[in-house]
Scaffold this active site. Structure first.
Site, PDB file in Angstrom:
ATOM      1  N   LEU A 147      39.533 -10.243  81.089  1.00 55.48           N
ATOM      2  CA  LEU A 147      40.811 -10.887  81.404  1.00 55.48           C
ATOM      3  C   LEU A 147      41.538 -10.165  82.535  1.00 55.48           C
ATOM      4  O   LEU A 147      42.077 -10.800  83.444  1.00 55.48           O
ATOM      5  CB  LEU A 147      41.695 -10.950  80.158  1.00 55.48           C
ATOM      6  CG  LEU A 147      41.133 -11.774  78.990  1.00 55.48           C
ATOM      7  CD1 LEU A 147      42.134 -11.813  77.836  1.00 55.48           C
ATOM      8  CD2 LEU A 147      40.782 -13.184  79.447  1.00 55.48           C
ATOM      9  N   TYR A 167      41.490   1.514  87.005  1.00 56.91           N
ATOM     10  CA  TYR A 167      41.700   0.753  88.231  1.00 56.91           C
ATOM     11  C   TYR A 167      40.770   1.113  89.385  1.00 56.91           C
ATOM     12  O   TYR A 167      40.766   0.421  90.397  1.00 56.91           O
ATOM     13  CB  TYR A 167      43.164   0.877  88.659  1.00 56.91           C
ATOM     14  CG  TYR A 167      44.082   0.199  87.668  1.00 56.91           C
ATOM     15  CD1 TYR A 167      44.223  -1.176  87.657  1.00 56.91           C
ATOM     16  CD2 TYR A 167      44.771   0.939  86.705  1.00 56.91           C
ATOM     17  CE1 TYR A 167      45.038  -1.816  86.733  1.00 56.91           C
ATOM     18  CE2 TYR A 167      45.585   0.318  85.775  1.00 56.91           C
ATOM     19  CZ  TYR A 167      45.715  -1.054  85.785  1.00 56.91           C
ATOM     20  OH  TYR A 167      46.512  -1.686  84.854  1.00 56.91           O
ATOM     21  N   PHE A 211      57.102   1.906  88.506  1.00 56.28           N
ATOM     22  CA  PHE A 211      57.480   0.476  88.497  1.00 56.28           C
ATOM     23  C   PHE A 211      56.527  -0.319  87.633  1.00 56.28           C
ATOM     24  O   PHE A 211      55.482   0.143  87.238  1.00 56.28           O
ATOM     25  CB  PHE A 211      57.515  -0.074  89.932  1.00 56.28           C
ATOM     26  CG  PHE A 211      56.262   0.149  90.719  1.00 56.28           C
ATOM     27  CD1 PHE A 211      55.219  -0.776  90.656  1.00 56.28           C
ATOM     28  CD2 PHE A 211      56.121   1.272  91.524  1.00 56.28           C
ATOM     29  CE1 PHE A 211      54.060  -0.569  91.404  1.00 56.28           C
ATOM     30  CE2 PHE A 211      54.966   1.472  92.281  1.00 56.28           C
ATOM     31  CZ  PHE A 211      53.933   0.557  92.210  1.00 56.28           C
TER      32      PHE A 211
END
Length: 415
Positions: free
Chosen positions: A95, A125, A415
């Site tokens: 996903l 990542y 963030f």
């Protein structure tokens, strides 16, 4: 189990927030104020969800526009990725890969130079072409061991001054100082008006707000050159001796004088025995400002901003270089977004980067190119790790002379 990956609608957004809360291990009950605040600031066209066969959201992903500073102070348009979760019931089903592919393709189409994110977990990542472009360090300073004069004051010794302020003043003066800092260090991500408001107590706060103290440094001429926001606890021992910690929440200093003055101010506060620095650049001067640098104990040293190059030419042409040289880079990118062979012709006057068929000096993965481009890593070191192939003798050393910077990349914001 299959899932449908797509953008979410306004009516689906409360369910998306609930899935996000669950993924971040926060209470899944969501107040209406939280939904309204997030919806008001979310671009639904860049907000994805994965829906199971019963229509429930089992994965979340969002991105927004950002600018990140390159070496030399130029700005790079960035696709900032955030709020990524996958439900435990739907892990290892691809996903995240599907949502990431959609987002990066759109960012490439928009012309963004890079994608950025803050990785909650290190191993995730790299497979998408991201690499750590900056690192952060947190120090805990035992003021009783620093060797500083116990009679010291918080007044600067350079003719400048420290003034106490409030959130309204920081919202007024902070953006300019922050932009000046971005001109000095690579890796600084811009702050939106909403970030300045939330960082100073305005707007909806997810966690209970504790008003910090603010101190502003002005040079001898009266120019604002930096500020610090900090909190303090209230701890006293049984002999009525203070043992309080001052914790830096935010420090932005656009000059060395401001940096020195603000640290000396914090180390001079009455009743404070420990200063905790908050996230700082690994080459922050703090430890060496102390007569005894060992009083500053490293408590955290961790990767911070991760970068994924989308446009090699933009990234390498935007930054500055200290000397003249040419390098041919063979960039590997399994996703086909930025791969190819590029010739970089760089000098202090500027740079050009174009595709070429010339033989390569270095071959490397796109994730390592992002790490090198922000100046915080060594091509020689990466070659020793087997992550960069030095195809011509001495190419790694030449790359270091071009890419390495005197100030390390710094990314103060999560963030």
């Amino acid at each position: 189990m299959s899932a449908d990956v797509r953008t979410v609608t306004e009516s689906e957004f409360p369910g998306w927030i609930r899935a996000l809360q669950t993924g971040f291990l926060r209470p899944p009950h969501i107040p209406d104020e939280l939904v309204a605040d997030r919806l008001a600031h979310a671009d639904l066209a860049r907000t994805q969800g994965a829906f199971d066969d019963r229509g429930r959201i089992v994965a979340t992903f969002r991105s927004f526009r950002q600018e990140v500073s390159a070496v030399g102070g130029g700005g790079l348009a960035a696709d900032a990725i955030t709020q990524v979760t996958v439900a435990p019931t739907h892990r290892r089903q691809g996903l995240l890969s599907r949502m990431m592919a959609v987002d990066l393709a759109a960012a490439k189409e928009r012309g963004d130079a890079v994608a950025t994110l803050i990785a909650a977990e290190y191993p995730i990542y790299g497979r998408f072409g991201f690499g750590p472009a900056s690192w952060s360090t947190v120090w805990s300073v035992d003021l009783r061991r620093t060797g500083l004069d116990p009679r010291r004051t918080g007044r600067p010794e350079d003719g400048g001054r420290i003034d106490l302020g409030d959130g309204a003043e920081i919202r007024a003066i902070g953006p300019d100082v922050h932009r000046r800092l971005a001109g000095l260090r690579a890796g600084i991500t811009d702050r939106s008006p909403r970030m300045w408001e939330q960082g100073t107590g305005l707007g909806y706060q997810l966690d209970p707000w504790k008003e910090p103290f603010y101190a502003v440094y002005r040079s001898e001429s009266g120019e604002v050159e930096g500020y610090v926001a900090y909190t303090a606890d209230d701890r006293w021992d049984d002999t009525k001796q203070p043992g309080n910690t001052a914790s830096v929440r935010d420090m932005v200093a656009a000059t060395p004088a401001a940096e020195r003055a603000l640290w000396h101010y914090l180390c001079s506060l009455d009743w404070i025995t420990t200063v905790r620095s908050g996230y700082r650049a690994p080459d922050d001067p703090l430890p060496l400002l102390l007569p005894d640098p060992r009083a500053a104990r490293t408590v955290t040293h961790v990767d911070m901003l991760w970068v994924r190059v989308l446009d090699v030419a933009k990234v390498l042409e935007t930054r500055t270089y200290p000397l003249a040289d040419s390098l041919v880079l063979d960039v590997r990118d399994k996703d086909g977004l930025a791969g190819g062979r590029y010739r970089l012709d760089a000098s202090p006057r500027g740079a050009t980067c174009v595709r070429t068929t010339d033989s390569a000096d270095l071959a490397l993965d796109v994730a390592d190119l992002g790490t090198l481009a922000f100046g915080d890593e060594s091509a020689v070191r990466l070659a020793r790790l087997g992550r960069v192939d030095e195809l011509k003798a001495g190419a790694g050393t030449r790359a270091d002379l071009l890419f390495r910077t005197s100030l390390r990349a710094f990314s103060p914001d999560i963030f």
